[in-house]
Design a protein around this motif. Structure first.
Motif, PDB file in Angstrom:
ATOM      1  N   LEU A 182       9.628   4.364  10.944  1.00 41.22           N
ATOM      2  CA  LEU A 182       8.777   3.424  10.018  1.00 41.22           C
ATOM      3  C   LEU A 182      10.123   2.989   9.300  1.00 41.22           C
ATOM      4  O   LEU A 182      10.294   1.718   9.095  1.00 41.22           O
ATOM      5  CB  LEU A 182       7.916   3.563   9.619  1.00 41.22           C
ATOM      6  N   ARG A 214       1.419   2.282   3.113  1.00 38.40           N
ATOM      7  CA  ARG A 214       0.551   1.509   3.519  1.00 38.40           C
ATOM      8  C   ARG A 214      -0.037   1.397   4.984  1.00 38.40           C
ATOM      9  O   ARG A 214      -0.993   2.465   5.110  1.00 38.40           O
ATOM     10  CB  ARG A 214       0.701  -0.131   3.373  1.00 38.40           C
ATOM     11  N   ILE A 215       0.766   1.841   5.610  1.00 39.24           N
ATOM     12  CA  ILE A 215       0.758   2.410   6.842  1.00 39.24           C
ATOM     13  C   ILE A 215       0.224   3.832   7.460  1.00 39.24           C
ATOM     14  O   ILE A 215      -0.635   3.634   7.781  1.00 39.24           O
ATOM     15  CB  ILE A 215       1.566   1.836   8.183  1.00 39.24           C
ATOM     16  N   ASP A 248       5.641  -0.640   2.784  1.00 38.62           N
ATOM     17  CA  ASP A 248       4.901  -0.682   4.032  1.00 38.62           C
ATOM     18  C   ASP A 248       4.632   0.036   4.649  1.00 38.62           C
ATOM     19  O   ASP A 248       3.045   0.687   4.977  1.00 38.62           O
ATOM     20  CB  ASP A 248       5.909  -2.087   5.657  1.00 38.62           C
TER      21      ASP A 248
END
Length: 359
Positions: free
Chosen positions: A308, A325-326, A322
């Motif tokens: 990511l 969060r993912i 992010d």
């Protein structure tokens, strides 16, 4: 070179025996005469003798009581003790030998016999010391050899892993970063008490090093697919997925010619299970929940996080926030829920790894 004189404690409450014994032995040894067991223990705080001649019948503390104390103390347990007894006292000899005495010498002393008996025991002690030195040196040599073999093994494994990574030019630094992520997660598990049954038997060094081979199966994937700057077709994605099973096959071939099974067993599990998902929707076998080995569940988080935050031809890198969060959103579906909690507690350490390796 002058021969080093050995030191003997002669412990007896009879002054005559002390004088006679010292006269006989002092030509060959340093003899320290001591009249009581209590004074012997005080002297032991200053000097460690090579042998103790210990009388049985003494006031306040007899020889039996003294040898029990000597054999219970790790500082004196290895000092050979010869009991002094009256001639023909077989019951005393048997009792003393059972307490740890190496021999008996009868009184009154026969000079030549006394010297010879002590010479024999001094020779035995010298041989024991030489054997200990030999064993110590052998252990050092074996450890050095093991270190050399381990270093060679690590170098080979690292080279193989780097060759795979070089073919996939989109994943530079991936192996080093995932190793560091795994260190963070495993250390957190040890500190938290989670999954202790599984990780208690792990050699952490082997575990981390073996993770380098988690993508070794990519060596069989075509360059045109591995580095395609666009979305993969279904057939291409299926070939990518095969890197897990091919990785297992590669490691199994290595296992057939290696005696280091623990290291390679970790590597095989990493290679074959790091794309399995908690809900069973992963590959290659659709394992789910605790049916996925812990190694694979740990690597799943490390691998996905790194994918990511890394740039690819087909995507820009996600921010650390992010990525967190993912992964949090994959709790209980893609990832082991408890491991996600551990990851969230240590997500800043992951970010630090990325920053340090980038620098």
């Amino acid at each position: 070179m002058e021969k080093t004189r050995r030191t003997i404690f002669l412990v007896d409450d009879n002054v005559t025996n002390l004088n006679i014994g010292k006269d006989i032995l002092s030509k060959e040894y340093n003899v320290i005469t001591i009249p009581t067991a209590d004074k012997m223990f005080k002297m032991l705080n200053q000097i460690r003798p090579d042998l103790i001649l210990l009388d049985i019948e003494m006031p306040e503390m007899n020889g039996y009581e003294a040898i029990k104390i000597l054999k219970e103390d790790k500082k004196t347990v290895d000092i050979p003790i010869i009991f002094l007894t009256v001639r023909g006292d077989s019951s005393s000899e048997l009792a003393g030998l059972s307490l740890g005495a190496v021999d008996y010498i009868s009184k009154p002393f026969a000079p030549q016999l006394l010297l010879k008996r002590i010479e024999v025991h001094m020779t035995v002690e010298s041989q024991k010391e030489r054997l200990k030195d030999y064993n110590d040196n052998l252990i050092i040599m074996v450890n050095q050899k093991a270190q050399t073999v381990t270093s060679l093994q690590n170098a080979i494994i690292s080279t193989i892993a780097e060759l795979v990574e070089c073919r996939d030019y989109t994943t530079g630094g991936h192996i080093e970063r995932t190793q560091n992520y795994l260190k963070i997660l495993v250390e957190a598990l040890r500190n938290s008490g989670l999954y202790q049954k599984e990780i208690s038997s792990w050699n952490t060094e082997f575990f981390i090093q073996s993770s380098q081979l988690h993508d070794v199966g990519k060596i069989a994937v075509k360059d045109s697919i591995l580095n395609k700057p666009a979305k993969l077709t279904d057939d291409e994605f299926n070939e990518i997925k095969n890197h897990t099973t091919f990785g297992v096959e590669v490691i199994e071939r290595i296992q057939k010619n290696s005696i280091e099974d623990a290291f390679l067993e970790h590597a095989k599990i990493f290679a074959g299970t790091h794309h399995e998902k908690w809900d069973g929707s992963g590959y290659p076998h659709g394992l789910s929940g605790d049916g996925i080995p812990l190694q694979g569940r740990l690597m799943a988080i490390a691998d996905v996080y790194d994918a990511l935050i890394s740039e690819r031809p087909y995507k820009k890198p996600f921010t650390h926030e992010d990525a967190v969060r993912i992964i949090s959103g994959g709790k209980g579906t893609h990832f082991d829920p408890m491991l996600v909690d551990v990851f969230i507690m240590h997500e800043q350490a992951f970010q630090k790894v990325v920053s340090e390796i980038s620098e």
